[in-house]
Scaffold this motif. Structure first.
Motif, PDB file in Angstrom:
ATOM      1  N   ASP A  52      53.059  13.923  29.137  1.00 48.06           N
ATOM      2  CA  ASP A  52      52.841  14.398  30.534  1.00 48.06           C
ATOM      3  C   ASP A  52      52.049  14.034  31.506  1.00 48.06           C
ATOM      4  OD1 ASP A  52      55.987  15.421  30.235  1.00 48.06           O
ATOM      5  OD2 ASP A  52      54.583  17.634  30.524  1.00 48.06           O
ATOM      6  N   ALA A  53      49.949  13.952  30.615  1.00 49.44           N
ATOM      7  CA  ALA A  53      49.479  13.341  31.571  1.00 49.44           C
ATOM      8  C   ALA A  53      49.348  12.545  30.979  1.00 49.44           C
ATOM      9  CB  ALA A  53      48.730  14.074  31.094  1.00 49.44           C
ATOM     10  N   ARG A  64      54.180  17.368  23.694  1.00 51.44           N
ATOM     11  CA  ARG A  64      54.270  16.993  25.131  1.00 51.44           C
ATOM     12  C   ARG A  64      53.167  16.963  26.258  1.00 51.44           C
ATOM     13  NH1 ARG A  64      56.939  22.256  27.116  1.00 51.44           N
ATOM     14  NH2 ARG A  64      57.835  22.451  29.117  1.00 51.44           N
ATOM     15  N   SER A  65      52.027  17.690  26.431  1.00 48.15           N
ATOM     16  CA  SER A  65      51.269  17.490  27.413  1.00 48.15           C
ATOM     17  C   SER A  65      50.427  16.246  27.652  1.00 48.15           C
ATOM     18  CB  SER A  65      50.764  18.838  26.505  1.00 48.15           C
ATOM     19  OG  SER A  65      49.318  18.913  25.598  1.00 48.15           O
ATOM     20  N   LEU A  66      50.689  15.611  26.356  1.00 46.72           N
ATOM     21  CA  LEU A  66      50.244  14.606  26.467  1.00 46.72           C
ATOM     22  C   LEU A  66      50.491  13.030  26.890  1.00 46.72           C
ATOM     23  CD1 LEU A  66      47.006  14.811  23.654  1.00 46.72           C
ATOM     24  CD2 LEU A  66      46.864  14.253  25.763  1.00 46.72           C
TER      25      LEU A  66
END
Lengths: 495, 156, 326
Positions: C218-219, C214-216
């Motif tokens: 989103d990034a 998820r975080s990557l």
């Protein structure tokens, strides 16, 4: 500017300050007990943070971690029992100072340079996080392989007295690291059918055994003689600290920078930062012969490194949600729950939240100084307890600490085995430090070697194909070449 | 207990051989050159090399007994004290689960304190006090599942 | 002297209280604190799930619940500890998908049949991730390239050798009649390091779950091409399922459920099932899971047993097909 003002408002509340203070006390307790790591302290805080607002929730974790890493130095210095792995690198050196009556000097230095290190790491986090995170993201197994090899090279600096005994110790550590299922091939090695052994040798009970249990054994065997030395009193702390900073600002800065770099790389944390810094400090010291005899220089550098790496581990965590160490791995989960989703957006939307987190970092490292000072003053009294009483009690703490690290009797068994091993090694003048280093770095080295080989189809040239990897590789070769030349010269000069 | 160079070298060579030979039984990663055996084999080679150097140094140098007792072991009772300490930990490993943390820990603390000639009343206070403090801190604050055995949970 | 006497008195008092607390006959379950064993380390998804379940369950049952991590050996150590505990309902555990994998590899004798199934609480399907700058925009293009490419031209990572995400990609290829060894597996310590390696250019594919990536995503560093599940995920509703994209029925995911040792009393199981159902439907649990991005899935009793049986067989077939099981 509004965001910064808003951040101050978020932090300057009773709830936040009370949370920070109690987290600091908790971190102090956990860090000072051998076997309990900063990671464990953070994990215990997770359920509590469910009921907190985002800023105090993050605040408790940041403070608790910083405090625990410093507190690990206290038993390391006074009793040669590092409270957390990050203190293991210089536990022997600090203990040597205690035996010279300079426990307060060593602990004071630990405290001061821990706080400065934390603030340095925080400054880097605030001003350079996105850039550094980009660099950290470029590291693949090839780069990590060279980094691990550089780390192992440190063992060579840790045991100048007898290189061969150092290599033996390192090999024992590397061998211990191969036990279990935790290897790239995913097959059990040296487990002899035992389920517990599949988990491998946990680093914490091994460390407690090597350092603490062997020391307890030696003391009890000698009938626990009384402490012979009188501890020096340190008068004006601040003047004293001023002197340390003036003398050792180079070491401090080098430790800060190195710690920050290692912390920002996912996959290496405060413990490795401390080892590497200690070795570098010795390598570049004007008086390397004083190392190991109770010399403050290496302690300054490595304690500067471990706390700054703690702060910089947040760089990849906040920017990309990639944990820089085990502590940030836990915190990332909490960040999501609190709606502070890590990523570049964290810095764009609601910047007051991220500024508030930064403020907490600064606050945590400032709170460290008064609380740590009180802790040192109290802990120093341990040395007034007769050793005949202290040694059995230390053993009791070692046992429960080792138990807590695996939550099973297996931890205690490992501790005892390594206690006897450590005792035997010291009898034969085999240094303990390289063995610990081998246990820490062995798995990283193997994993990155094997995965690199899988990626490249077995070609060694691939270790030099990527620019950063090539640079690191050449560095490793140069370091080794200089080492070999040095040894050869020393050999020829022998009568 | 100090091993001479010959003895230590010999032990290391034997250990390295055992590790090296046993490592060859580890399966490979399918289709790969370097698998589970590569790393232990390399360690075995390094350890064996160290062993050979030590062994050679021992042969070339002056003859020493294979095992010498270091200074402290000649103090009467020293070896016994070390042995009792080790046995105390072994007793904890074996008994803590069936009997419970509190009685076993208090007992081994008492044994060690008496061994170090601490007066009996101090022994009682320190053994019981330390055990209760550890039980409180670890079980209640740090949530470590110390074995209960036949003991009920203390009221905290 | 007085202080010493007081100390002694205190000791005596403590001892007296102690004996007064010797538990009376076993009352209604639960009469004392419960332990939940988590076979994975602090900071991981299983640990987080175990701890949130414990903190809500505590309120339901009115007894403290200790979460204990028993880590190592790819989950074998913790799963063995659950199975070998007393089946009295005071030691429970979080079983994970690995229970259907490790016995095929010969790491343990334990299977799902060694446990009392209580409730399935979560499932996170695998998804196929590639770097954001990858030339492949769809799963179809990627699969075609793998099919026509050399063996080993594509490398994937995200867990250890023979781990769940390794099986996910290998099983998918097997299902599409592509030789699984066409994609070389690169073992890693977990999804995070696998993803980082992919962004660094070390591997091409990471078939982990969406919350892990998820975080990557989103990034803007990683994109997800397809999810190996029946339905799209709530977290990233734009990611198609395998069925929609390339008409493959392959589904796989990591699941977590609460189990006990084999042979627990029926009334205890009933109490726990009821309490866990309340936990599952509680706002705290739902909110926590959705904020972390974790999927939720409920099954209790026989349904959970059937689910584990099915998962076990599917994993075994895949592992045999790709040569990981004997």
């Amino acid at each position: 500017m509004d965001a910064i003002a808003a951040a101050f408002e978020l932090v300057a509340t009773w709830q936040v300050l009370a949370a920070v203070l109690s987290a600091a006390l908790f971190g102090l307790l956990v860090g000072a007990i051998p076997g309990l790591t900063a990671t464990m302290a953070i994990a215990l805080l997770v359920p509590i943070t469910f009921f907190m607002d985002p800023v105090p929730a993050v605040g408790t974790m940041v403070t608790c971690a910083a405090m625990a890493i410093f507190a690990g130095d206290i038993p390391g210095t006074l009793l040669r029992i590092p409270g957390t792995p990050a203190s293991a690198a210089y536990a022997e050196e600090a203990y040597a100072l205690t035996r010279k009556g300079q426990a307060e000097l060593a602990l004071g230095a630990n405290l001061l340079f821990s706080a400065i290190g934390g603030l340095f790491g925080t400054a880097v986090l605030i001003f350079a996080a996105p850039t550094l995170a980009e660099i950290a993201l470029k590291f693949s197994s090839f780069e990590y392989f060279w980094m691990a090899l550089l780390g192992l090279t440190c063992a060579a600096f840790l045991s100048v007295a007898s290189p061969i005994n150092g290599v033996i110790s390192l090999c024992i550590g590397l061998f211990v690291a191969t036990i279990g299922l935790n290897n790239p091939a995913g097959v059990p090695r040296f487990t002899f059918g035992s389920t517990e052994m599949l988990a491998g040798i946990d680093f914490i009970p091994a460390m407690i055994g090597l350092f603490a249990v062997s020391e307890v054994l030696r003391n009890i065997a000698a009938g626990a003689p009384r402490w012979e030395i009188v501890q020096e009193r340190v008068g004006n702390v601040f003047r004293h600290w001023g002197g340390l900073i003036v003398t050792y600002w180079r070491q401090q800065l080098r430790g800060n920078i190195l710690g920050t770099i290692i912390g920002a790389l996912p996959g290496a944390g405060a413990d490795i930062a401390a080892w590497v810094s200690y070795a570098i400090s010795r390598r570049f010291s004007r008086t390397p012969e004083k190392f190991g005899t109770g010399h403050i220089e290496g302690i300054v550098e490595s304690t500067s490194a471990n706390n700054s790496s703690l702060s910089s581990a947040w760089i990849p965590a906040l920017v990309f949600g990639i944990p820089g160490d085990t502590i940030t791995a836990i915190v990332i989960g909490v960040l999501y729950v609190k709606g502070l989703n890590p990523g570049p957006t964290l810095f764009l939307f609601n910047p007051q939240n991220i500024y508030a987190v930064f403020l907490i970092f600064v606050l945590a490292n400032l709170v460290l100084i008064p609380l740590g000072w009180v802790a040192i003053k109290l802990a120093k009294r341990l040395l007034q307890v007769p050793r005949a009483v202290l040694m059995p009690i230390i053993l009791a703490f070692c046992i429960v600490g080792a138990f807590a690290s695996t939550n099973s009797m297996y931890g205690v068994i490992v501790m005892l085995a390594f206690g006897v091993l450590g005792f035997f090694m010291e009898e034969n003048e085999i240094p303990l430090a390289p063995c610990i280093l081998g246990i820490v770095i062995g798995p990283i080295l193997e994993k990155n070697f094997v995965t690199s080989m899988i990626k490249s189809g077995g070609s060694f040239f691939s270790f030099f194909e990527r620019p950063i990897a090539a640079g690191l590789g050449i560095l490793v070769i140069l370091v080794w070449a200089s080492l070999l030349v040095g040894w050869a010269r020393a050999w020829r000069r022998r009568p | 207990m100090r091993f001479s160079d010959r003895m230590l070298g010999g032990v290391l060579i034997a250990f390295a051989l055992a590790v090296g030979i046993y490592s060859q039984t580890f399966p490979d990663i399918p289709g790969q050159q370097y698998g589970a055996a590569a790393f232990p084999t390399a360690i075995a080679v390094a350890l064996g090399g160290c062993g050979l150097i030590l062994f050679a140094r021992g042969l070339l140098g002056p003859r020493e007994p294979l095992i010498t007792l270091t200074e402290w072991t000649r103090v009467p009772g020293a070896l016994l004290a070390a042995l009792v300490t080790i046995l105390a930990v072994v007793a904890y490993i074996l008994l803590a689960r069936p009997v419970g943390f509190v009685p076993v820990m208090a007992a081994i603390l008492a044994v060690l304190l008496v061994l170090l000639r601490v007066p009996w009343w101090q022994t009682a206070i320190f053994a019981v006090g330390t055990t209760l403090v550890i039980d409180f801190v670890f079980r209640s604050v740090l949530l470590v599942p110390l074995p209960l055995g036949i003991m009920p949970r203390l009221p905290w | 002297m007085l202080r010493r006497m007081l100390l002694n008195l205190e000791t005596i008092a403590v001892c007296a209280v102690l004996f007064a607390f010797v538990s009376p006959a076993m009352a209604q379950y639960p009469a004392r604190p419960i332990t939940i064993i988590v076979p994975w380390g602090a900071g991981g998804g299983t640990d987080a799930t175990g701890r949130i379940i414990a903190s809500v369950l505590e309120k339901e049952l009115g007894q403290p619940i200790n979460v204990t991590n028993r880590t190592g050996g790819s989950g074998v150590v913790g799963h063995s500890a659950i199975a070998s505990a007393e089946p009295d309902g005071y030691t429970l555990g979080v079983a994970t998908v690995e229970i259907g994998m490790m016995h095929w590899q010969g790491l343990t004798e334990l299977t799902w049949e060694d446990y009392t199934p209580i409730a399935l609480m979560n499932e996170d399907p695998a998804a196929v991730q590639v770097a954001a700058d990858s030339e492949f925009e769809t799963i179809e293009a990627l699969v075609d390239a793998i099919k026509s490419g050399e063996p080993g031209a594509f490398k994937a990572s995200g867990t250890g050798q023979g781990g769940i995400w390794h099986l996910a990609i290998a099983g998918m290829l097997n299902d599409l009649n592509i030789e699984p060894s066409k994609v070389q597996w690169v073992p890693s310590e977990g999804a995070a390091s696998g993803l980082q390696d992919m962004v660094a250019g070390g591997v091409e594919i990471v078939p982990c779950s969406l919350p892990e990536a998820r975080s990557l995503i989103d990034a803007g560093r990683v994109k997800s091409l397809a999810i190996m599940a029946e339905e799209r995920s709530e977290l990233f509703p734009d990611v198609p399922t395998l069925k929609e994209a390339i008409n493959s029925d392959w589904q796989i995911g990591a699941w977590r459920g609460i189990v006990g040792p084999k042979g627990m009393p029926d009334d205890v199981v009933a109490t726990l099932t009821e309490a866990l159902e309340k936990v599952y439907n509680s706002d705290e649990y739902k909110q926590f899971m959705s904020e972390q991005g974790y999927g939720v899935r409920w099954a209790a009793g026989q349904d959970f047993a059937d689910f584990m049986d099915q998962s076990n067989q599917a994993l075994g077939e895949t592992m045999k097909a790709i040569g990981l099981a004997e």
